[in-house]
Design an enzyme around this catalytic site. Sequence first.
Site, PDB file in Angstrom:
ATOM      1  N   GLY A   1      11.108  -2.983  18.636  1.00  0.00           N
ATOM      2  CA  GLY A   1      10.052  -2.513  19.446  1.00  0.00           C
ATOM      3  C   GLY A   1      10.212  -1.336  20.197  1.00  0.00           C
ATOM      4  CB  ALA A   2       8.831   1.877  20.720  1.00  0.00           C
TER       5      ALA A   2
ATOM      6  NE  ARG B   1      14.572   0.789  14.115  1.00  0.00           N
ATOM      7  CZ  ARG B   1      13.698   0.003  14.108  1.00  0.00           C
ATOM      8  NH1 ARG B   1      13.436  -0.939  15.056  1.00  0.00           N
ATOM      9  NH2 ARG B   1      12.792   0.013  12.808  1.00  0.00           N
TER      10      ARG B   1
ATOM     11  CG  ASP C   1       7.718   2.754  16.768  1.00  0.00           C
ATOM     12  OD1 ASP C   1       6.520   2.252  16.266  1.00  0.00           O
ATOM     13  OD2 ASP C   1       8.610   2.158  17.190  1.00  0.00           O
TER      14      ASP C   1
ATOM     15  CG  ASN D   1       2.742   1.411  15.079  1.00  0.00           C
ATOM     16  OD1 ASN D   1       3.438   1.122  15.864  1.00  0.00           O
ATOM     17  ND2 ASN D   1       1.867   0.688  14.802  1.00  0.00           N
ATOM     18  CE  LYS D   2       7.795  -1.739  11.761  1.00  0.00           C
ATOM     19  NZ  LYS D   2       9.105  -1.219  11.287  1.00  0.00           N
TER      20      LYS D   2
HETATM   21  O1  MRU Z   1      10.569  -1.744  13.552  1.00  0.00           O
HETATM   22  P1  MRU Z   1      10.072  -2.269  14.747  1.00  0.00           P
HETATM   23  O2  MRU Z   1       9.564  -3.694  14.776  1.00  0.00           O
HETATM   24  O3  MRU Z   1      10.784  -1.758  16.059  1.00  0.00           O
HETATM   25  O4  MRU Z   1       8.502  -1.412  14.929  1.00  0.00           O
HETATM   26  C1  MRU Z   1       7.836  -1.909  16.015  1.00  0.00           C
HETATM   27  C2  MRU Z   1       6.482  -1.297  16.029  1.00  0.00           C
HETATM   28  O5  MRU Z   1       5.928  -0.362  15.057  1.00  0.00           O
HETATM   29  C3  MRU Z   1       5.719  -1.249  17.140  1.00  0.00           C
HETATM   30  O6  MRU Z   1       4.247  -1.377  16.908  1.00  0.00           O
HETATM   31  C4  MRU Z   1       5.992  -0.202  18.245  1.00  0.00           C
HETATM   32  O7  MRU Z   1       7.121  -0.158  18.479  1.00  0.00           O
HETATM   33  C5  MRU Z   1       5.187  -0.313  19.484  1.00  0.00           C
HETATM   34  S1  MRU Z   1       5.936  -1.703  20.302  1.00  0.00           S
HETATM   35  C6  MRU Z   1       5.180  -2.053  21.909  1.00  0.00           C
END
Ligand code: MRU
Length: 339
Positions: free
Chosen positions: A50-51, A86, A228, A238-239
């Site tokens: 999570g970012a 990351r 992100d 984003n994801k």
């Molecule tokens: O690979 P991840 O699980 O770190 O990806 C997370 C996401 O894409 C979230 O949507 C993003 O970080 C926002 S978290 C508040």
Amino acid sequence: MQTLQTTSLRVIDNQLFILDQQALPQEKRWLPADSVPLLVEHIHALRVRGAPLIGLSASLLLALLAENGEDRDTLARSLETLRASRPTAVNLMNNLDRMKLALAQEDYVSALLAEALRLIEEDKALCDSIAQAGSTLVKPGSRLLTHCNTGGLATAGVGTALGVIALAHQQGKVTNVWVDETRPLLQGGRLTAWELGELGVPYQLITDSMAASLMAKGQVDAIWVGADRIAANGDVANKIGTYSLAVLAKFHGIPFYVAAPQTTLDPNCPNGEAIPIEQRAAAEVTGVAGSFGAVQWAPENAQVYNPAFDVTPASLISGWVLDSGVVTPEQVSGGYFRR
Ligand code: MRU
């Protein structure tokens, strides 16, 4: 450092622990993260994810290493190693830029500690402000769809998109949340489903491929996702899977909202094409693993393409919900994020 506890981070006796997000929801397991190699490994494995949380965990560890006697030069190297852990979520870089300024101060031990704690407190406040701003956009009786996990697990506070949904639910405006399972790592199926259950928010878990037919049937009133990195032209990384939702939302005339704190903004990044997209291991696509075990269903040597994120162009976004309020497409085309 004093004892500290958020949903996913814990400090006891100057040692950092993380809640293992790969073990949830079957197991609530806290793991030590008191060295740079250990935290980097947790970040690579998405035990910490999570970012906002990635940036906060790295900042907290640096502060603790300083308190535990690591010298300035070693801390500077640790900071750069953590920065590279990351590539896509810019919160990590933004948080570490602030930690770097603290490291340059004469009393860097106190400065790093104060800055890490400030970042945590700020993140809680940013989440609250996002939830307040975003909840004004949620209409009574809403059936919302969300992707990945953007809740308390991913932040120090109530979350971003999920914080909006939780507050709107408290306000009696949410009838149902469609939770994308979010292949390949299932952050939606494992984490968002768990968080919504804990919060008492009604939800139904779907596979990512079911979203289109739900929209066609008029079962989705708005889509809420996190981010992100937000580029200067408003494009959002984003994801993986977020972009297809945004295309579907446009086709079906459904509002598509992105909720994020100011730590997710990257005014130096001109557009989505310039956002580095992390590529991940083939095993995440050829099978599944968790505290329940591991299984591979694809052929042994299956060739795989596995980008962790995609980019949603600004033209598909109805509103960017920040801690400072709702930013409109008109504001974004007028250069709002270039400031
Ligand atoms: O690979 P991840 O699980 O770190 O990806 C997370 C996401 O894409 C979230 O949507 C993003 O970080 C926002 S978290 C508040």
